[in-house]
Design a protein around this motif. Structure first.
Motif, PDB file in Angstrom:
ATOM      1  N   ALA A 273      35.334  28.525  49.404  1.00 18.27           N
ATOM      2  CA  ALA A 273      36.324  27.559  49.886  1.00 18.27           C
ATOM      3  C   ALA A 273      37.025  26.918  48.687  1.00 18.27           C
ATOM      4  CB  ALA A 273      35.650  26.501  50.736  1.00 18.27           C
ATOM      5  N   TYR A 274      38.349  27.002  48.650  1.00 17.92           N
ATOM      6  CA  TYR A 274      39.126  26.322  47.604  1.00 17.92           C
ATOM      7  C   TYR A 274      40.540  26.106  48.117  1.00 17.92           C
ATOM      8  CZ  TYR A 274      41.664  30.521  45.898  1.00 17.92           C
ATOM      9  OH  TYR A 274      42.489  31.608  45.768  1.00 17.92           O
ATOM     10  N   SER A 275      41.383  25.454  47.340  1.00 16.91           N
ATOM     11  CA  SER A 275      42.699  25.046  47.812  1.00 16.91           C
ATOM     12  C   SER A 275      43.629  26.200  48.119  1.00 16.91           C
ATOM     13  CB  SER A 275      43.361  24.134  46.773  1.00 16.91           C
ATOM     14  OG  SER A 275      43.671  24.868  45.596  1.00 16.91           O
ATOM     15  N   GLY A 276      43.335  27.379  47.571  1.00 20.49           N
ATOM     16  CA  GLY A 276      44.232  28.517  47.738  1.00 20.49           C
ATOM     17  C   GLY A 276      45.303  28.589  46.674  1.00 20.49           C
ATOM     18  N   GLU A 277      45.331  27.609  45.799  1.00 22.06           N
ATOM     19  CA  GLU A 277      46.298  27.600  44.694  1.00 22.06           C
ATOM     20  C   GLU A 277      45.760  28.441  43.543  1.00 22.06           C
ATOM     21  OE1 GLU A 277      49.250  25.904  44.540  1.00 22.06           O
ATOM     22  OE2 GLU A 277      49.063  25.153  46.584  1.00 22.06           O
ATOM     23  N   GLY A 278      46.539  29.437  43.126  1.00 18.22           N
ATOM     24  CA  GLY A 278      46.147  30.256  41.986  1.00 18.22           C
ATOM     25  C   GLY A 278      44.986  31.181  42.289  1.00 18.22           C
ATOM     26  N   GLN A 279      44.278  31.572  41.240  1.00 19.14           N
ATOM     27  CA  GLN A 279      43.163  32.507  41.391  1.00 19.14           C
ATOM     28  C   GLN A 279      41.914  31.806  41.912  1.00 19.14           C
ATOM     29  OE1 GLN A 279      42.751  34.206  37.428  1.00 19.14           O
ATOM     30  NE2 GLN A 279      43.970  35.978  38.012  1.00 19.14           N
ATOM     31  N   CYS A 280      41.100  32.570  42.615  1.00 13.82           N
ATOM     32  CA  CYS A 280      39.811  32.058  43.052  1.00 13.82           C
ATOM     33  C   CYS A 280      38.970  31.712  41.827  1.00 13.82           C
ATOM     34  CB  CYS A 280      39.089  33.097  43.905  1.00 13.82           C
ATOM     35  SG  CYS A 280      37.374  32.667  44.289  1.00 13.82           S
ATOM     36  N   PRO A 281      38.429  30.502  41.750  1.00 10.80           N
ATOM     37  CA  PRO A 281      37.641  30.124  40.568  1.00 10.80           C
ATOM     38  C   PRO A 281      36.336  30.899  40.427  1.00 10.80           C
ATOM     39  CG  PRO A 281      37.552  28.408  42.251  1.00 10.80           C
ATOM     40  CD  PRO A 281      38.576  29.396  42.703  1.00 10.80           C
ATOM     41  N   LYS A 282      35.917  31.594  41.469  1.00 10.13           N
ATOM     42  CA  LYS A 282      34.659  32.334  41.402  1.00 10.13           C
ATOM     43  C   LYS A 282      34.865  33.794  41.046  1.00 10.13           C
ATOM     44  CE  LYS A 282      30.539  33.490  44.144  1.00 10.13           C
ATOM     45  NZ  LYS A 282      29.856  33.325  45.449  1.00 10.13           N
ATOM     46  N   CYS A 283      35.818  34.481  41.737  1.00  8.99           N
ATOM     47  CA  CYS A 283      35.950  35.929  41.526  1.00  8.99           C
ATOM     48  C   CYS A 283      37.315  36.335  40.961  1.00  8.99           C
ATOM     49  CB  CYS A 283      35.684  36.685  42.825  1.00  8.99           C
ATOM     50  SG  CYS A 283      36.984  36.495  44.069  1.00  8.99           S
ATOM     51  N   GLY A 284      38.253  35.399  40.888  1.00  7.30           N
ATOM     52  CA  GLY A 284      39.554  35.690  40.308  1.00  7.30           C
ATOM     53  C   GLY A 284      40.570  36.285  41.258  1.00  7.30           C
ATOM     54  N   SER A 285      40.199  36.529  42.522  1.00  8.57           N
ATOM     55  CA  SER A 285      41.140  37.095  43.490  1.00  8.57           C
ATOM     56  C   SER A 285      42.229  36.076  43.837  1.00  8.57           C
ATOM     57  CB  SER A 285      40.395  37.496  44.759  1.00  8.57           C
ATOM     58  OG  SER A 285      41.292  37.899  45.771  1.00  8.57           O
ATOM     59  N   ILE A 286      43.410  36.595  44.216  1.00 13.82           N
ATOM     60  CA  ILE A 286      44.488  35.697  44.648  1.00 13.82           C
ATOM     61  C   ILE A 286      44.730  35.823  46.156  1.00 13.82           C
ATOM     62  CG2 ILE A 286      45.645  35.651  42.412  1.00 13.82           C
ATOM     63  CD1 ILE A 286      47.645  37.708  43.561  1.00 13.82           C
ATOM     64  N   LYS A 287      43.899  36.598  46.846  1.00 15.57           N
ATOM     65  CA  LYS A 287      44.035  36.768  48.288  1.00 15.57           C
ATOM     66  C   LYS A 287      43.187  35.728  49.012  1.00 15.57           C
ATOM     67  CE  LYS A 287      45.057  41.732  48.112  1.00 15.57           C
ATOM     68  NZ  LYS A 287      44.659  43.074  48.600  1.00 15.57           N
ATOM     69  N   ILE A 288      43.783  35.071  49.996  1.00 18.04           N
ATOM     70  CA  ILE A 288      43.080  34.015  50.714  1.00 18.04           C
ATOM     71  C   ILE A 288      43.152  34.241  52.223  1.00 18.04           C
ATOM     72  CG2 ILE A 288      43.526  32.289  48.928  1.00 18.04           C
ATOM     73  CD1 ILE A 288      45.717  31.153  50.834  1.00 18.04           C
ATOM     74  N   ILE A 289      42.244  33.581  52.943  1.00 17.56           N
ATOM     75  CA  ILE A 289      42.349  33.427  54.391  1.00 17.56           C
ATOM     76  C   ILE A 289      42.683  31.956  54.616  1.00 17.56           C
ATOM     77  CG2 ILE A 289      41.171  33.558  56.615  1.00 17.56           C
ATOM     78  CD1 ILE A 289      39.329  35.673  55.388  1.00 17.56           C
ATOM     79  N   LYS A 290      43.917  31.686  54.999  1.00 17.31           N
ATOM     80  CA  LYS A 290      44.361  30.297  55.111  1.00 17.31           C
ATOM     81  C   LYS A 290      43.668  29.608  56.267  1.00 17.31           C
ATOM     82  CE  LYS A 290      48.467  29.411  53.965  1.00 17.31           C
ATOM     83  NZ  LYS A 290      49.944  29.411  53.918  1.00 17.31           N
ATOM     84  N   GLY A 291      43.069  28.468  55.991  1.00 18.67           N
ATOM     85  CA  GLY A 291      42.352  27.720  57.010  1.00 18.67           C
ATOM     86  C   GLY A 291      43.275  27.008  57.980  1.00 18.67           C
ATOM     87  N   VAL A 292      42.719  26.671  59.140  1.00 17.21           N
ATOM     88  CA  VAL A 292      43.494  26.010  60.179  1.00 17.21           C
ATOM     89  C   VAL A 292      44.043  24.670  59.689  1.00 17.21           C
ATOM     90  CG1 VAL A 292      43.278  24.854  62.413  1.00 17.21           C
ATOM     91  CG2 VAL A 292      42.340  27.148  62.099  1.00 17.21           C
ATOM     92  N   ALA A 293      43.237  23.906  58.959  1.00 15.46           N
ATOM     93  CA  ALA A 293      43.679  22.596  58.488  1.00 15.46           C
ATOM     94  C   ALA A 293      44.896  22.725  57.588  1.00 15.46           C
ATOM     95  CB  ALA A 293      42.538  21.889  57.756  1.00 15.46           C
TER      96      ALA A 293
END
Length: 387
Positions: A273-293
């Protein structure tokens, strides 16, 4: 007038011939088991079986009626013991206006109406024998047919990232795909509540529904509503959705949106879980599943809630309470009869006579919406903290 509990989104896992209907549904999720579980254990008064377009499901309904185990109500619906079944269908819409597939629910008053709809639908669908199949046509065409057959039209779980109107289907407005005047209600889904949804002004005109989308017997009534009407029937539900002659939704009962499996934005690769801004801080991916909120924040055009909304009560099914094991759960049902009576009617003292104090306090906190939770996201449900 009286009050009734209703869960209007329940799938059939297998038909009476043991053939799959909802492929991801439990094998024990048969029509007869749904009706028995709802009536005898859950204490739900009205259930929407949203795979009733399937011919074998229709055959089983008619068999129950012919064997005098169920009756078709004058005002619509099928009565079995203490529960009324509404004949529904979940359909996947993907017309030229969509950015992605959209799930919708429709309901019809009688089995003959549903048969007519199934015959029409079979010419626009690859496999009428399965649940949630893609409809080949325009969203408005589907709406027009449903209304021609005196049905109800309800967009389903409208904010989930996949297969929903706001999740993938439209850019900003429901009017991109559907005629807003032919929508009878909006189903919120597990990751949103009424306050969140009211941040979108075009939804203010609609009644909100909270349903389980059950894929197993135990998930029936994890979300539901309490309805004020004369009886549990199709016609009375229709009047309640449009607030006719005093009929209305009294309360919505739903899980804290944090418990929904798509509430938070997460990395698509590792589900962090992260803001979706930029790369994932854990694995470096830039692909996200945008949350409902976050999706609702994008769509928000008002902060004014609808003052006449019924209360939204945060609740969890009894099975979510960590310290409540199967033996204690069985003792509660043996004493009080149904889950609805345990959740809504049993006093604190009566509960103490059946189960341990810590379970009683968890149930009391659950009633007040005070159970601490861990947020879900990316297809993983949240959970109730043990302490």
């Amino acid at each position: 007038m009286d009050s009734f509990y209703a869960d209007l989104h329940i799938h059939v896992g297998r038909d009476m011939n043991n053939k799959p209907v909802k492929i991801t549904g439990s094998k024990s999720l048969t029509l007869i088991n749904i009706l028995k579980e709802s009536s005898r254990n859950k204490g739900i008064d009205m259930v929407g079986v949203i795979d009733s377009h399937v011919p074998s499901v229709q055959q089983e309904i008619e068999l129950l009626i012919n064997n005098n185990k169920a009756i078709e109500l004058v005002d619509g619906g099928i009565r079995f013991e203490h529960v009324t079944m509404l004949l529904g269908s979940e359909i996947e819409v993907y017309d030229e206006s969509c950015y992605g597939p959209i799930h919708v629910l429709c309901f019809f008053p009688t089995i003959q109406h549903m048969k007519q709809f199934s015959n029409w639908l079979s010419t626009r669908m690859t496999n009428i024998n399965l649940s949630s199949q893609r409809f080949y046509g325009a969203g408005k065409e589907l709406q027009y047919k449903i209304k021609e057959l005196e049905g109800l039209f309800i967009p389903a779980h409208v904010f989930t990232p996949f297969k929903s109107v706001y999740g993938k289907g439209v850019k900003t407005s429901i009017t991109e795909v559907f005629d807003p005047d032919l929508i009878d209600a909006i189903e919120l889904g597990l990751s949103a509540d009424t306050t969140m949804a009211d941040h979108i002004s075009e939804l203010h005109r609609y009644t909100f529904l909270t349903n389980s989308d059950a894929h197993s017997l135990s998930k029936i009534a994890r979300e539901y509503q309490k309805i004020n009407s004369k009886e549990a029937s199709f016609k009375e539900l229709e009047c309640s959705l449009h607030q006719v002659n005093g009929r209305h939704i009294i309360e919505n009962y739903g899980m804290n949106p944090l418990l929904g499996k798509y509430h938070q934005t997460v990395c698509k690769n590792c589900l962090l879980a992260y803001s979706g801004e930029g790369q994932c801080p854990k694995c470096g991916s830039i692909k996200i599943i945008k949350g409902v909120a976050d999706r609702i924040d994008e769509l928000q055009d008002t902060v004014e809630p609808v003052s006449t909304r019924p209360p939204y009560i945060y609740q969890v099914p009894l099975e979510y309470i960590p310290m409540l094991g199967p033996k204690a759960f069985r003792r509660l049902l043996d004493r009080f009869g149904t889950e609805m009576r345990v959740i809504h009617e049993a006093s604190e003292q009566e509960l103490k006579e059946v189960v341990h104090e810590n379970i009683v306090q968890a149930i009391i906190k659950m009633r007040k919406g005070e159970l601490p939770v861990i947020a879900g996201g990316g297809g993983k449900y949240g959970s109730v903290r043990k302490n």
